[in-house]
Motif scaffolding. Structure first.
Motif, PDB file in Angstrom:
ATOM      1  N   GLY A  78       0.775  -1.231   0.000  1.00  0.00           N
ATOM      2  CA  GLY A  78       0.000   0.000   0.000  1.00  0.00           C
ATOM      3  C   GLY A  78       0.811   1.287   0.000  1.00  0.00           C
ATOM      4  N   PRO A  79       1.899   1.390   0.794  1.00  0.00           N
ATOM      5  CA  PRO A  79       2.651   2.645   0.825  1.00  0.00           C
ATOM      6  C   PRO A  79       3.206   2.991  -0.561  1.00  0.00           C
ATOM      7  CG  PRO A  79       3.263   1.255   2.685  1.00  0.00           C
ATOM      8  CD  PRO A  79       2.400   0.421   1.791  1.00  0.00           C
ATOM      9  N   PRO A  80       2.922   4.186  -1.081  1.00  0.00           N
ATOM     10  CA  PRO A  80       3.409   4.550  -2.421  1.00  0.00           C
ATOM     11  C   PRO A  80       4.920   4.436  -2.567  1.00  0.00           C
ATOM     12  CG  PRO A  80       1.741   6.108  -1.699  1.00  0.00           C
ATOM     13  CD  PRO A  80       2.037   5.237  -0.516  1.00  0.00           C
ATOM     14  N   SER A  81       5.659   4.680  -1.483  1.00  0.00           N
ATOM     15  CA  SER A  81       7.120   4.598  -1.557  1.00  0.00           C
ATOM     16  C   SER A  81       7.598   3.180  -1.811  1.00  0.00           C
ATOM     17  CB  SER A  81       7.752   5.119  -0.261  1.00  0.00           C
ATOM     18  OG  SER A  81       7.316   4.344   0.853  1.00  0.00           O
ATOM     19  N   GLU A  82       6.753   2.174  -1.514  1.00  0.00           N
ATOM     20  CA  GLU A  82       7.070   0.773  -1.797  1.00  0.00           C
ATOM     21  C   GLU A  82       6.386   0.305  -3.074  1.00  0.00           C
ATOM     22  OE1 GLU A  82       6.470  -1.824   1.595  1.00  0.00           O
ATOM     23  OE2 GLU A  82       6.771  -0.147   2.975  1.00  0.00           O
ATOM     24  N   MET A  83       5.140   0.757  -3.266  1.00  0.00           N
ATOM     25  CA  MET A  83       4.355   0.302  -4.412  1.00  0.00           C
ATOM     26  C   MET A  83       4.947   0.755  -5.738  1.00  0.00           C
ATOM     27  SD  MET A  83       2.016   1.223  -6.908  1.00  0.00           S
ATOM     28  CE  MET A  83       1.496   2.853  -6.389  1.00  0.00           C
ATOM     29  N   LYS A  84       5.307   2.037  -5.843  1.00  0.00           N
ATOM     30  CA  LYS A  84       5.770   2.577  -7.120  1.00  0.00           C
ATOM     31  C   LYS A  84       7.039   1.885  -7.624  1.00  0.00           C
ATOM     32  CE  LYS A  84       3.625   7.127  -6.688  1.00  0.00           C
ATOM     33  NZ  LYS A  84       3.848   8.596  -6.609  1.00  0.00           N
ATOM     34  N   PRO A  85       8.100   1.798  -6.810  1.00  0.00           N
ATOM     35  CA  PRO A  85       9.292   1.106  -7.326  1.00  0.00           C
ATOM     36  C   PRO A  85       9.060  -0.372  -7.614  1.00  0.00           C
ATOM     37  CG  PRO A  85       9.600   1.734  -5.021  1.00  0.00           C
ATOM     38  CD  PRO A  85       8.366   2.416  -5.499  1.00  0.00           C
ATOM     39  N   MET A  86       8.189  -1.024  -6.843  1.00  0.00           N
ATOM     40  CA  MET A  86       7.908  -2.435  -7.109  1.00  0.00           C
ATOM     41  C   MET A  86       7.205  -2.591  -8.451  1.00  0.00           C
ATOM     42  SD  MET A  86       5.802  -5.271  -4.846  1.00  0.00           S
ATOM     43  CE  MET A  86       6.934  -5.187  -3.459  1.00  0.00           C
ATOM     44  N   PHE A  87       6.274  -1.691  -8.735  1.00  0.00           N
ATOM     45  CA  PHE A  87       5.605  -1.751 -10.031  1.00  0.00           C
ATOM     46  C   PHE A  87       6.592  -1.497 -11.163  1.00  0.00           C
ATOM     47  CE2 PHE A  87       3.562   0.108 -13.691  1.00  0.00           C
ATOM     48  CZ  PHE A  87       2.505  -0.752 -13.926  1.00  0.00           C
ATOM     49  N   LEU A  88       7.390  -0.460 -11.049  1.00  0.00           N
ATOM     50  CA  LEU A  88       8.299  -0.078 -12.126  1.00  0.00           C
ATOM     51  C   LEU A  88       9.384  -1.121 -12.361  1.00  0.00           C
ATOM     52  CD1 LEU A  88       8.678   3.725 -11.296  1.00  0.00           C
ATOM     53  CD2 LEU A  88       7.349   2.712 -13.152  1.00  0.00           C
ATOM     54  N   GLN A  89       9.880  -1.720 -11.279  1.00  0.00           N
ATOM     55  CA  GLN A  89      10.991  -2.671 -11.406  1.00  0.00           C
ATOM     56  C   GLN A  89      10.541  -4.099 -11.671  1.00  0.00           C
ATOM     57  OE1 GLN A  89      13.080  -2.066  -7.679  1.00  0.00           O
ATOM     58  NE2 GLN A  89      13.263   0.141  -8.073  1.00  0.00           N
ATOM     59  N   GLY A  90       9.387  -4.473 -11.136  1.00  0.00           N
ATOM     60  CA  GLY A  90       8.957  -5.861 -11.265  1.00  0.00           C
ATOM     61  C   GLY A  90       7.751  -6.090 -12.151  1.00  0.00           C
ATOM     62  N   VAL A  91       6.729  -5.253 -11.998  1.00  0.00           N
ATOM     63  CA  VAL A  91       5.481  -5.486 -12.719  1.00  0.00           C
ATOM     64  C   VAL A  91       5.549  -4.955 -14.150  1.00  0.00           C
ATOM     65  CG1 VAL A  91       2.992  -5.083 -12.724  1.00  0.00           C
ATOM     66  CG2 VAL A  91       4.198  -5.413 -10.555  1.00  0.00           C
ATOM     67  N   LYS A  92       6.110  -3.793 -14.326  1.00  0.00           N
ATOM     68  CA  LYS A  92       6.128  -3.175 -15.655  1.00  0.00           C
ATOM     69  C   LYS A  92       6.831  -4.046 -16.693  1.00  0.00           C
ATOM     70  CE  LYS A  92       6.645   1.333 -17.860  1.00  0.00           C
ATOM     71  NZ  LYS A  92       6.989   2.763 -17.641  1.00  0.00           N
ATOM     72  N   PRO A  93       8.023  -4.590 -16.399  1.00  0.00           N
ATOM     73  CA  PRO A  93       8.648  -5.491 -17.392  1.00  0.00           C
ATOM     74  C   PRO A  93       7.783  -6.719 -17.696  1.00  0.00           C
ATOM     75  CG  PRO A  93      10.256  -4.790 -15.762  1.00  0.00           C
ATOM     76  CD  PRO A  93       8.915  -4.345 -15.257  1.00  0.00           C
ATOM     77  N   TYR A  94       7.110  -7.237 -16.674  1.00  0.00           N
ATOM     78  CA  TYR A  94       6.219  -8.387 -16.858  1.00  0.00           C
ATOM     79  C   TYR A  94       5.089  -8.036 -17.816  1.00  0.00           C
ATOM     80  CZ  TYR A  94       2.414 -11.626 -15.585  1.00  0.00           C
ATOM     81  OH  TYR A  94       1.375 -12.528 -15.620  1.00  0.00           O
ATOM     82  N   LEU A  95       4.504  -6.842 -17.653  1.00  0.00           N
ATOM     83  CA  LEU A  95       3.383  -6.434 -18.496  1.00  0.00           C
ATOM     84  C   LEU A  95       3.831  -6.026 -19.895  1.00  0.00           C
ATOM     85  CD1 LEU A  95       1.247  -4.362 -15.954  1.00  0.00           C
ATOM     86  CD2 LEU A  95       0.887  -6.721 -16.725  1.00  0.00           C
TER      87      LEU A  95
END
Length: 425
Positions: free
Chosen positions: A155-172
């Motif tokens: 939930g915390p944006p400081s954790e969510m944003k980098p996790m999305f950019l580093q892990g989820v975005k390449p997957y998508l």
């Protein structure tokens, strides 16, 4: 792929925190060419969360959840999704070590409850958290025979944003068959309906790329969007459209970028020209100076600002003549001009800007109603003042007045400021 966002947390429903995660994710997904048709907020309750997930799984190909991955008993997102997909949660040793090492590196005692965060759904793709203890996960499962992907983020944006950019975005990115690229033009001095009217011919014939106006406080954002096979191709498609828009709106466009601001533009122009600005404020109470000084490096172009709320201070600090105040009043062309010139001379700045007005809710008269604002600008070559009538409550009037003042500075620096500057609303 169609996405639905599910934000988990009772604090969101109670209005204790603002849901900025949905905005960030929606923007990122649209850039990747994915649709977001629904966003849902649900509290920390397993039954209501299951209900929200079932609805989301039926109308979307993928569901992204944020929140509910913490170590406490009410953090149930991961467990609920695992049960929902018929999976067990098992201890992931790598995640366990990372959590233990994080506590050790900070010299902190680790409660046993934190190990709950290392229990992950069987067969999931684990998303490492480099900014907190809760790892995320991607589960490719089935709901009532329908293939659905669940992506769990903290939930915390400081954790969510980098996790999305580093892990989820390449997957998508590996699953995307196109990209949607947008470019925002920030427009000031022309209202949403007037901007749409000026751009009507472009809007009526649009297919791909498209243009859409969005009203902001005191300004308009024009979002130009292209769908293509690559970002490079999309940018090429947007180039002629942007030029056509610029030919029509010209100097009403003050910046590029969804997060750009008027004060950033003014500070950049001042620094480029090696010039300094000083402010004299009455009804805005220092808001212009606050906007300028929030920009890093503003000290190179801003030495001082004065808040002269009373008539006595307008005279004492800025040299406004008592005769001017008696004859024309504090809210007038003449006072605004003398305030601007007074702060310019007192500070030695290249440009002085002043604001005096009636922000309300009280204090207005028939001749000078609430929302009456005068803005003065002074340089070595000229001293001009402008009259505005600004609608809205006290906060809105002050905000809009500060933006108009900054825009006058911008226009002066660009050499396009006229005595009768034309604002269209």
């Amino acid at each position: 792929m169609d996405f639905e966002l599910v934000s988990v947390g009772t604090e969101l429903l109670l209005g204790q925190i603002v849901n900025t995660n949905a905005r960030f994710l929606s923007r990122e997904l649209s850039e990747l060419g994915f649709n977001v048709f629904y966003t849902t907020v649900v509290g920390d309750n397993p039954e209501r969360l299951k209900s929200a997930l079932r609805i989301a799984a039926m109308r979307a190909d993928a569901v992204i959840t944020t929140g509910g991955l913490g170590p406490t008993a009410d953090d149930l997102t991961k467990e609920t999704i695992a049960e929902f997909c018929g999976l067990r949660c098992v201890m992931d040793e790598k995640s366990k070590r990372r959590i233990e090492e994080r506590f050790q590196s900070h010299g902190l005692y680790m409660p046993k409850s934190n190990l709950k965060q290392a229990e992950m759904p069987e067969g999931c793709i684990i998303l490492e958290n480099n900014n907190g203890t809760a790892p995320g996960a991607i589960v490719e499962g089935k709901v009532d025979g329908k293939e659905t992907t669940f992506i769990m983020l903290p939930g915390p944006p400081s954790e969510m944003k980098p996790m999305f950019l580093q892990g989820v975005k390449p997957y998508l990115e590996a699953k995307a068959d196109c990209v949607i690229h947008s470019k925002s033009l920030r427009v000031f001095g022309v209202g949403e309906s007037a901007a749409e009217e000026k751009l009507r011919n472009i809007i009526d014939r649009q297919t791909n790329p498209t243009i859409a106006p969005y009203a902001k406080t005191g300004e308009v954002e024009l979002r130009l969007t292209a769908k293509a096979n690559s970002v490079k191709e999309a940018k090429e498609m947007l180039r002629p459209l942007e030029q056509e828009v610029r030919n029509i709106l010209n100097d009403y466009i003050y910046a590029v970028g969804a997060d750009a601001s008027m004060e950033e533009t003014v500070v950049s122009l001042l620094k480029d020209k090696g010039m300094k600005l000083a402010t004299a404020e009455s009804c805005t109470g220092g808001l212009i100076a606050q906007k300028i000084t929030r920009i890093p490096g503003a000290s190179a172009c801003f030495d001082c600002g004065a808040v002269t709320y009373s008539n006595a201070q307008k005279t004492k600090t800025l040299g406004v003549r008592e005769e001017t105040l008696r004859t024309y009043g504090a809210v007038s062309y003449q006072t605004a001009e003398e305030m601007a010139e007074g702060i310019r001379l007192a500070s030695g700045a290249d440009v002085g800007i002043s604001v005096t007005g009636i922000a309300g809710p009280d204090g207005g008269t028939e001749k000078k109603p609430v929302g009456t604002v005068y803005i003065g600008i002074a340089t070595k070559e000229k001293i001009w003042a402008y009259h505005f009538y600004l609608s809205g409550n006290r906060t809105v009037v002050r905000e809009r007045a500060s933006l108009y003042a900054l825009d006058l500075v911008r226009r002066e620096l660009l050499g396009c400021l006229e005595k009768d500057t034309n604002y269209i609303w």
